[in-house]
Design a protein around this motif. Structure first.
Motif, PDB file in Angstrom:
ATOM      1  N   LEU A   7       0.971  -1.092  -0.093  1.00 60.70           N
ATOM      2  CA  LEU A   7       0.109   0.181  -0.078  1.00 60.70           C
ATOM      3  C   LEU A   7       0.861   1.179  -0.057  1.00 60.70           C
ATOM      4  O   LEU A   7       0.664   2.266  -0.642  1.00 60.70           O
ATOM      5  N   GLU A   8       1.941   1.216   0.787  1.00 54.40           N
ATOM      6  CA  GLU A   8       2.834   2.296   0.710  1.00 54.40           C
ATOM      7  C   GLU A   8       3.591   2.402  -0.707  1.00 54.40           C
ATOM      8  O   GLU A   8       3.676   3.764  -1.055  1.00 54.40           O
ATOM      9  N   LYS A  16       5.392   7.144   2.912  1.00 50.17           N
ATOM     10  CA  LYS A  16       5.479   6.489   4.073  1.00 50.17           C
ATOM     11  C   LYS A  16       4.074   6.655   4.942  1.00 50.17           C
ATOM     12  O   LYS A  16       3.647   7.963   5.124  1.00 50.17           O
ATOM     13  N   LEU A  17       3.410   5.500   5.241  1.00 54.62           N
ATOM     14  CA  LEU A  17       1.946   5.706   5.883  1.00 54.62           C
ATOM     15  C   LEU A  17       2.194   5.538   7.390  1.00 54.62           C
ATOM     16  O   LEU A  17       1.372   5.765   8.087  1.00 54.62           O
ATOM     17  N   PHE A  18       3.395   4.863   7.791  1.00 63.22           N
ATOM     18  CA  PHE A  18       3.300   4.486   9.170  1.00 63.22           C
ATOM     19  C   PHE A  18       4.927   4.442   9.703  1.00 63.22           C
ATOM     20  O   PHE A  18       5.622   3.988   8.685  1.00 63.22           O
ATOM     21  N   LEU A  29       0.152  11.569   6.550  1.00 63.52           N
ATOM     22  CA  LEU A  29      -0.408  11.006   5.380  1.00 63.52           C
ATOM     23  C   LEU A  29      -1.156   9.629   5.560  1.00 63.52           C
ATOM     24  O   LEU A  29      -2.195   9.362   5.145  1.00 63.52           O
ATOM     25  N   GLY A  30      -0.522   8.664   6.536  1.00 66.97           N
ATOM     26  CA  GLY A  30      -1.287   7.539   6.986  1.00 66.97           C
ATOM     27  C   GLY A  30      -2.562   7.859   7.684  1.00 66.97           C
ATOM     28  O   GLY A  30      -3.774   7.239   7.274  1.00 66.97           O
ATOM     29  N   THR A  84      -6.317   6.870   6.003  1.00 65.07           N
ATOM     30  CA  THR A  84      -7.262   6.188   6.830  1.00 65.07           C
ATOM     31  C   THR A  84      -8.754   6.823   7.079  1.00 65.07           C
ATOM     32  O   THR A  84      -9.392   6.019   7.045  1.00 65.07           O
ATOM     33  N   GLU A  85      -8.385   8.107   7.208  1.00 60.39           N
ATOM     34  CA  GLU A  85      -9.989   8.750   7.178  1.00 60.39           C
ATOM     35  C   GLU A  85     -10.742   8.281   6.137  1.00 60.39           C
ATOM     36  O   GLU A  85     -11.953   8.328   6.026  1.00 60.39           O
ATOM     37  N   HIS A  86     -10.404   8.750   4.956  1.00 63.80           N
ATOM     38  CA  HIS A  86     -10.780   8.420   3.529  1.00 63.80           C
ATOM     39  C   HIS A  86     -10.921   6.884   3.544  1.00 63.80           C
ATOM     40  O   HIS A  86     -11.914   6.624   2.689  1.00 63.80           O
ATOM     41  N   ALA A  87     -10.356   6.130   3.988  1.00 64.15           N
ATOM     42  CA  ALA A  87     -10.706   4.652   3.879  1.00 64.15           C
ATOM     43  C   ALA A  87     -11.839   4.184   4.618  1.00 64.15           C
ATOM     44  O   ALA A  87     -12.741   3.478   4.410  1.00 64.15           O
TER      45      ALA A  87
END
Length: 308
Positions: A41-42, A48-50, A62-63, A67-70
């Protein structure tokens, strides 16, 4: 950029649970599989997401944004699925249900056979979980519905994002070594001096039974802690103590050497089906609930709830 719904679900679980191991357990994958998918996914996102902080994982800015959009994307997918089901004249749908042993053997065979005959387009798959874990799996989206329990002596705090439909109310009975209670009935405090076989205190059943005993003025002497009712009955049949078994539990293979004793002060537990509020209009879900209620009624189990 093409985002995978599968990987977005993993990111959402990582955000909720804080570790890859916990996210993997909730989704029924290995930790390495989840790690690989999150790494992909990254790469899909190109950022970098986490980042790891000891054993835990913290989302980057950005992660967190993704997540909010997920949450929105996955919610939209669920709503779209519901809309399609409502629009179809013939209902073709697959549902995954969380179960445990006595429900799977006592209620589901009759219910699913009847459902398949009347609505062959509805396929119900099952996944066995501990009763304590089923509601959370529904909330997280890994199950469409699950069976959940509430006891008259120990009601469960309820998640406001879930609905529940009562499908059966069971009585609890004492299973004792043959001849231990000659009268065939007893109050709970009459059994106080016997050695006990109960589920562990961390389980809902174990907590509820300890609470019931304490309400009757005693703390049970627990010689054996086992989680399965069938195992507890086998040990009672061998003369190792007494235990408590539900109506559905008594439909499991009953070993020789036990008597079933009626409790003069009834202990009740309510069996319900939990589902997300966002799926409350899902027709297939309610057809499953109706089929399970009919199965319970055939066994003489009513739906007068023991819930507070």
């Amino acid at each position: 950029m093409e985002l995978s719904l599968h990987r977005l679900r993993m990111l959402r679980e990582l955000h909720r649970r804080g570790t890859v191991t916990a996210a993997a357990a909730a989704l029924h994958y290995t930790a390495s599989a989840v790690s690989q998918q999150l790494a992909q996914l990254e790469r899909d996102v190109g950022a970098k997401l986490f980042e790891r902080l000891g054993r835990r994982v913290q989302l980057t800015e950005l992660g967190t944004l993704l997540t909010e959009h997920a949450e929105e994307i996955l919610g939209s997918v669920e709503r779209a699925t519901l809309a399609l089901e409502e629009a179809q004249e013939s209902r073709t749908v697959r549902l995954t249900a969380g179960v445990w042993a006595s429900v799977a053997s006592g209620l589901l065979p009759t219910a699913l056979t009847a459902l398949a005959g009347e609505h062959p387009g509805i396929e119900v798959r099952t996944r066995e979980l501990a009763p304590e874990d089923t509601a959370e799996a529904v909330r997280d989206g890994s199950l469409d519905l699950s069976f959940v329990l509430d006891y008259s002596d120990a009601p469960t705090p309820w998640d406001t994002g879930l609905e529940r439909a009562v499908v059966a109310v069971e009585r609890l009975h004492a299973a004792v070594p043959r001849g231990a209670v000659p009268s065939g009935s007893a109050s709970l405090d009459d059994l106080a001096e016997h050695p006990w076989i109960l589920a562990g205190a961390k389980s809902h059943f174990g907590r509820a039974m300890r609470t019931a005993c304490q309400r009757h003025g005693f703390t049970p002497k627990i010689n054996h802690e086992v989680e399965e009712q069938s195992t507890a009955m086998a040990m009672a049949g061998a003369g190792l103590g007494i235990t408590l078994v539900s109506d559905l539990g008594l439909r499991l293979l009953r070993p020789p050497g036990i008597d079933v004793v009626t409790l003069t002060t009834p202990l009740l537990r309510t069996v319900s089906i939990a589902y997300r509020r966002t799926t409350i209009r899902r027709p297939a879900l309610h057809l499953v609930i109706d089929a399970v209620r009919a199965s319970a009624a055939e066994l003489g189990l009513g739906t007068e709830s023991a819930l507070p």
